[in-house]
Write a protein that holds these residues in place. Structure first.
Motif: not given
Length: 305
Positions: A69-78, A100-110
């Motif tokens: 579990i993480g946010a931003g880059t940290s979450g994307r690495i997970g 990922l903080a913000g849900g799956p869409g946050a993988m591509y958009h902050a």
């Protein structure tokens, strides 16, 4: 709360204070030199990584899951690490998950502000029906992300195993972790841009954790990924080559056996090495908890049923 400006990941790197005046070659040279220190930083926390892996292996053996579990880059690495487990090790997608903080869409958009709410981290883990036999790894380069802190605090409150992965010592999220992996990579080439060295270190650590845990539950034979999901031409050819290498069988036999097993590499190997039927091979693998060598040894000892 600790001031962000006091974090080592936010400090200015004295080697790059003139970065804006450097040539391209000078820029990439200093980046490369700084990157050379990452593996050494990871080396310093190998004991903690080992502890985390032990927790993950225990979870897998007890029906638990590994959740990043993480946010931003940290979450994307997970996310990157989690999504590679099913094709590499034929695991169900729920075994290793990433939140990922913000849900799956946050993988591509902050998703602005998603990382600043502790309650959201806890809520996202509740949605996954987090249980005490799960392991939660909270990833935050700064070590103070509220979303991750809230998630780890919730996980700890219900008895789940918790691990922090951060780039700062004595971090806020580590206060809620049973195992603290604090990889001190120091100030970034571009001050505060933790998608660089800190993120690289964290990817290395997650690679170690997931891969080693899979190896300890029987997902490899020697150094071969015998549990891969052969879903395309390249992977089917890799599966055939593995069977040929391990069993010394001719290509044609490896191919026909794999076709019989629907490209279950482990099953094909045991069938050939132990000279058993499809069902007997599956039974031997099950009794051996997924380890091919143990399955063949059982067959050699005449313990087929």
């Amino acid at each position: 709360m600790e001031k962000i400006s006091k974090l080592i990941t936010e400090e200015s790197n004295p080697k790059t204070v003139d970065l804006d005046e450097m040539s391209i070659r000078e820029m990439i040279t200093v980046m490369n030199e700084e990157d050379m220190t990452i593996a050494l930083a990871v080396q310093q926390v190998l004991p903690e990584i080992e502890q985390a892996i032990e927790q993950v292996v225990a979870a897998f053996k007890n029906g638990g899951r590994l959740i990043y579990i993480g946010a931003g880059t940290s979450g994307r690495i997970g996310v990157m690490d989690a999504v590679e487990c099913p094709p590499t090790f034929s695991t169900p997608p729920e075994l290793v998950q990433a939140v990922l903080a913000g849900g799956p869409g946050a993988m591509y958009h902050a998703v602005e502000g998603a990382e600043d709410d502790e309650s959201l981290g806890a809520a996202d883990l509740r949605e996954l029906n987090l249980a005490e036999n799960d392991v939660v790894i909270g990833i935050a380069a700064s070590g103070r992300t509220p979303y991750v802190k809230g998630a780890l605090a919730f996980a700890q409150s219900i008895g789940a195993a918790t691990v922090s992965l951060t780039g700062n010592a004595n971090s806020a999220i580590s206060a809620h972790a049973d195992v603290k992996i604090e990889v001190i990579t120091g100030p970034e080439v571009v001050a505060g841009s933790t998608r660089l060295r800190a993120a690289t270190a964290h990817k290395m650590v997650l690679n170690m954790i997931s891969t080693t845990a899979m190896m300890k539950i029987g997902k490899i034979y020697k150094n071969l990924m015998v549990d891969l999901h052969a879903s395309n031409f390249k992977l089917k050819e890799r599966a055939k080559q593995m069977v040929c290498t391990i069993t010394e069988a001719p290509y044609e036999l490896a191919e026909t056996t794999l076709e019989t097993t629907n490209y279950n590499v482990k099953q094909a190997i045991v069938m050939i090495l132990a000279g058993v039927s499809e069902s007997e091979a599956l039974e031997l693998i099950d009794r051996s908890e997924g380890f091919v060598k143990r399955a063949v040894a059982l067959a050699s000892a005449g313990e087929t049923r």
